[in-house]
Design an enzyme around this catalytic site. Structure first.
Site, PDB file in Angstrom:
ATOM      1  N   ASP A  35     105.906 -15.227  -0.269  1.00  0.00           N
ATOM      2  CA  ASP A  35     105.377 -16.479  -0.831  1.00  0.00           C
ATOM      3  C   ASP A  35     106.401 -17.081  -1.787  1.00  0.00           C
ATOM      4  OD1 ASP A  35     102.548 -15.754   0.117  1.00  0.00           O
ATOM      5  OD2 ASP A  35     103.077 -14.069  -1.177  1.00  0.00           O
ATOM      6  N   HIS A  48     103.541 -14.661  -5.474  1.00  0.00           N
ATOM      7  CA  HIS A  48     102.311 -15.147  -4.847  1.00  0.00           C
ATOM      8  C   HIS A  48     101.507 -16.057  -5.774  1.00  0.00           C
ATOM      9  CE1 HIS A  48      98.077 -15.043  -3.574  1.00  0.00           C
ATOM     10  NE2 HIS A  48      98.567 -15.018  -2.343  1.00  0.00           N
ATOM     11  N   LYS A 110     103.741 -22.131  -1.110  1.00  0.00           N
ATOM     12  CA  LYS A 110     102.464 -22.283  -1.820  1.00  0.00           C
ATOM     13  C   LYS A 110     102.330 -23.727  -2.307  1.00  0.00           C
ATOM     14  CE  LYS A 110     100.719 -18.140  -1.606  1.00  0.00           C
ATOM     15  NZ  LYS A 110      99.615 -17.967  -0.643  1.00  0.00           N
ATOM     16  N   ASP A 233      99.902  -5.243   5.096  1.00  0.00           N
ATOM     17  CA  ASP A 233     100.418  -4.472   3.955  1.00  0.00           C
ATOM     18  C   ASP A 233     100.928  -3.109   4.434  1.00  0.00           C
ATOM     19  OD1 ASP A 233      99.470  -6.539   2.358  1.00  0.00           O
ATOM     20  OD2 ASP A 233      97.555  -5.542   1.940  1.00  0.00           O
TER      21      ASP A 233
HETATM   22  O1  G3P Z   1     100.771 -15.764   5.125  1.00  0.00           O
HETATM   23  C1  G3P Z   1      99.599 -15.036   5.317  1.00  0.00           C
HETATM   24  C2  G3P Z   1      98.943 -14.690   4.024  1.00  0.00           C
HETATM   25  O2  G3P Z   1      99.922 -14.205   3.157  1.00  0.00           O
HETATM   26  C3  G3P Z   1      98.238 -15.853   3.396  1.00  0.00           C
HETATM   27  O3  G3P Z   1      97.526 -15.475   2.279  1.00  0.00           O
HETATM   28  O4  G3P Z   1      97.170 -15.278  -0.114  1.00  0.00           O
HETATM   29  O5  G3P Z   1      98.285 -13.415   1.079  1.00  0.00           O
HETATM   30  O6  G3P Z   1      99.493 -15.553   0.699  1.00  0.00           O
HETATM   31  P1  G3P Z   1      98.142 -14.898   0.925  1.00  0.00           P
HETATM   32 MG    MG Z   2     101.337 -15.233   1.784  1.00  0.00          MG
END
Ligand code: G3P
Ligand code: MG
Length: 244
Positions: A35, A48, A110, A233
């Site tokens: 992210d 993130h 993001k 994960d």
């Molecule tokens: O890119 C898939 C997933 O990572 C989206 O949700 O919140 O883990 O970034 P999050």
């Molecule tokens: Mg993600």
């Protein structure tokens, strides 16, 4: 089926750190998901949350930081004492690692909570940093913000883009949304996803990667349904699904 290490090997290393990404190469995982967001001074960083509390020893918004502040922020100690000293990486540092190790990346942009101008600045920053990427390294750029993805694809059609959606977002217009973006791929949430959803996407000619898949049985079911990749994960634990 492709295996993407979600935020790096985040079940055994602190998420979105160079240690979590480097560990992928040790475990034979060659795709990461990560992210990105932007600091106050325009530096694109790998993190993130827009706040520091959950994954660092610092607090507050990342939007108030500059690159120099990263020297004083620990992104590993919250996970384990051995990981103390891990930093919040810049995207430039991650790209350097990709070039050195042969990793490929799904970079998730993001949405910036400070609005469109900052989200656009982030998108331009990502494109600027990607210029340093070696041509043989692969990249997929994804986002829940479909407008910024469409803009990115117009500016840089050479990059593969993926629209992130939940099942609820996959309404009657999902196909035209993908086509208007110019996306080749959809990244769908695993929760509630059925074989019928996968078939619809594949029949329309798009690739599909599914997040976040942490159970081996679910990963193999998705593979049997024809899913192109899973974001997990535990990517290192599903290696047998990669080639079989
Ligand atoms: O890119 C898939 C997933 O990572 C989206 O949700 O919140 O883990 O970034 P999050
Ligand atoms: Mg993600």
């Amino acid at each position: 089926m492709k295996l993407f290490a979600h935020r790096g090997l985040s079940s055994i290393f602190p998420e979105n750190t160079l240690a979590a990404f480097r560990a992928c190469t040790d475990h034979g995982v060659n795709w990461i998901e990560t992210d990105v967001n932007i600091l106050g001074d325009g530096t694109v960083v790998v993190i993130h949350d827009s706040h520091l509390e959950r994954t660092t020893n610092a607090s507050g918004s990342i939007y108030n930081l500059t690159a120099a502040d990263l020297d004083y922020i620990d992104a590993g100690a919250w996970f384990s004492t051995e990981m103390a000293g891990e930093r919040v990486p810049t995207l430039a540092e991650l790209i350097q690692l990709m070039n050195q190790t042969g990793l490929n990346a799904n970079i998730e942009i993001k949405s910036n909570e400070q609005g469109a101008a900052r989200t656009r600045e982030l998108m331009s920053g990502v494109l600027r940093e990607l210029e340093a990427l070696r041509p043989e390294r692969e990249v997929i750029i994804s986002s829940f913000n479909h407008l910024i993805l469409a803009e990115l694809k117009r500016l840089a059609p050479q990059y593969r883009v993926a629209a992130l959606m939940t099942k609820e977002m996959m309404g009657a217009d999902w196909r035209s949304v993908l086509e208007l973006i110019g996306a080749e791929t959809i990244h769908l949430e695993s929760r509630g996803l059925t074989e019928n959803h996968v078939k619809k996407v594949k029949d329309a000619g798009f690739a599909i990667n599914v997040w976040t898949v942490n159970e081996g049985e679910r990963a193999s079911q998705l593979k049997n349904w024809g899913v192109d990749g899973v974001i997990s994960d535990y990517a290192h634990a599903f290696r047998e699904l990669e080639h079989s």
